[in-house]
Write an enzyme that holds these catalytic residues in place. Structure first.
Site, PDB file in Angstrom:
ATOM      1  N   ASP A   1      49.087  41.958 -16.974  1.00 16.40           N
ATOM      2  CA  ASP A   1      49.333  42.231 -15.553  1.00 16.40           C
ATOM      3  C   ASP A   1      50.812  42.031 -15.222  1.00 16.40           C
ATOM      4  O   ASP A   1      51.530  41.334 -15.943  1.00 16.40           O
ATOM      5  CB  ASP A   1      48.515  41.272 -14.672  1.00 16.40           C
ATOM      6  CG  ASP A   1      47.022  41.425 -14.878  1.00 16.40           C
ATOM      7  OD1 ASP A   1      46.600  42.497 -15.324  1.00 16.40           O
ATOM      8  OD2 ASP A   1      46.300  40.453 -14.598  1.00 16.40           O
ATOM      9  N   ILE A   2      51.198  42.559 -14.093  1.00 21.12           N
ATOM     10  CA  ILE A   2      52.603  42.471 -13.664  1.00 21.12           C
ATOM     11  C   ILE A   2      53.098  41.018 -13.608  1.00 21.12           C
ATOM     12  O   ILE A   2      54.230  40.723 -13.974  1.00 21.12           O
ATOM     13  CB  ILE A   2      52.815  43.206 -12.312  1.00 21.12           C
ATOM     14  CG1 ILE A   2      54.281  43.234 -11.926  1.00 21.12           C
ATOM     15  CG2 ILE A   2      51.978  42.609 -11.188  1.00 21.12           C
ATOM     16  CD1 ILE A   2      54.621  44.209 -10.815  1.00 21.12           C
TER      17      ILE A   2
END
Ligand code: URA
Length: 248
Positions: A110-111
């Site tokens: 994920d970011i």
């Protein structure tokens, strides 16, 4: 041993499309281990065979394997209009030619997740590792919003070992997870979690199911391969063949 069609290899090496490279075969300009090859479908092994075109021996770039310590605020995508991507962090040599067409990620983060991210051109390895049948273990360092006492540690351990049901999120439905292993540290809000799948936001959803919240997440290993802690966030390096073997 892994072999490939020689016209495909030449196309990868920048001699043009597979149609374009036929002229070299027609003109008997392609040699493999000193033998003239006229069949564009001839199979050879770039690890073992010496290929030459018009008298020049090819120095073929083998599969690429890079280990990155992914930083936060980068997305695991080739392009993103809004955010920096992990590919933007690579030097130009990994964004042109053979690499441009073939370099991809083995799994995504994920970011806001940091840690071990593998780039490779080796599609077979990727296929093997991301196949649901492989059950490839991935270990994460997790910092939780709420610290956990001994009772909760026992509860988490049991529920995760039994396979926890995770809540729906975004377009993903509720789902049952395979058994996962939690390891506790000397800090009551920091644990390691090993999972064998890669469902959307899986670790975050697992702790949500337990009534807690992940506030920091970092992948520290994939199978037997550990993140090189000397890599600062955002840096990367080539992997050794021994490290590639640790991926399984
Ligand atoms: N689980 C998550 O929730 N996020 C990741 O980036 C990886 C695993």
């Amino acid at each position: 041993m892994s072999t490939d069609r020689i016209d495909k290899i030449l196309a990868h090496e920048g001699f043009g499309t597979r149609k374009d490279v036929r002229k070299y075969f027609r003109a008997s300009k392609v040699l493999v281990n000193g033998q003239v090859i006229t069949d564009p479908g001839f199979h050879c092994d770039i690890d073992k065979d010496e290929i030459s075109v018009e008298g020049e021996i090819l120095n073929i770039e083998k599969n690429i394997y890079l280990m990155m310590n992914k930083p936060q605020n980068t997305v695991c995508a080739n392009k993103d209009g809004l955010h920096q991507t992990v590919f933007d962090l690579l030097e130009e040599q990994y964004r042109i030619g053979f690499a441009l067409e073939n370099l991809h990620l083995i799994g995504r983060l994920d970011i806001d997740t940091e840690g071990l991210l593998i780039f490779t051109t080796d599609g077979k390895l990727t296929h093997r590792l991301i196949s649901p049948k492989t059950n490839c273990p991935k270990k994460y360092f997790v910092r939780l919003e709420n610290s956990i006492d001994e009772n909760l540690k026992n509860e988490y351990e049991k529920k995760l070992a039994a396979g926890i049901r995770i809540p729906a999120e975004d377009n993903e439905d509720e789902a049952d997870c395979l058994p996962a292993k939690i390891e506790f540290t000397s800090s009551d809000d920091e644990v390691y979690l090993t999972i064998v799948e890669g469902k959307y936001h899986q670790v975050k959803r697992m702790f949500r199911a337990l009534g807690n919240k992940v506030i920091f997440l970092k992948r520290v290993s994939i199978n037997e391969l550990k993140l090189d802690e000397n890599l600062s966030a955002g840096s990367y390096r080539k992997m050794s063949p021994e490290e590639v073997a640790l991926l399984g």
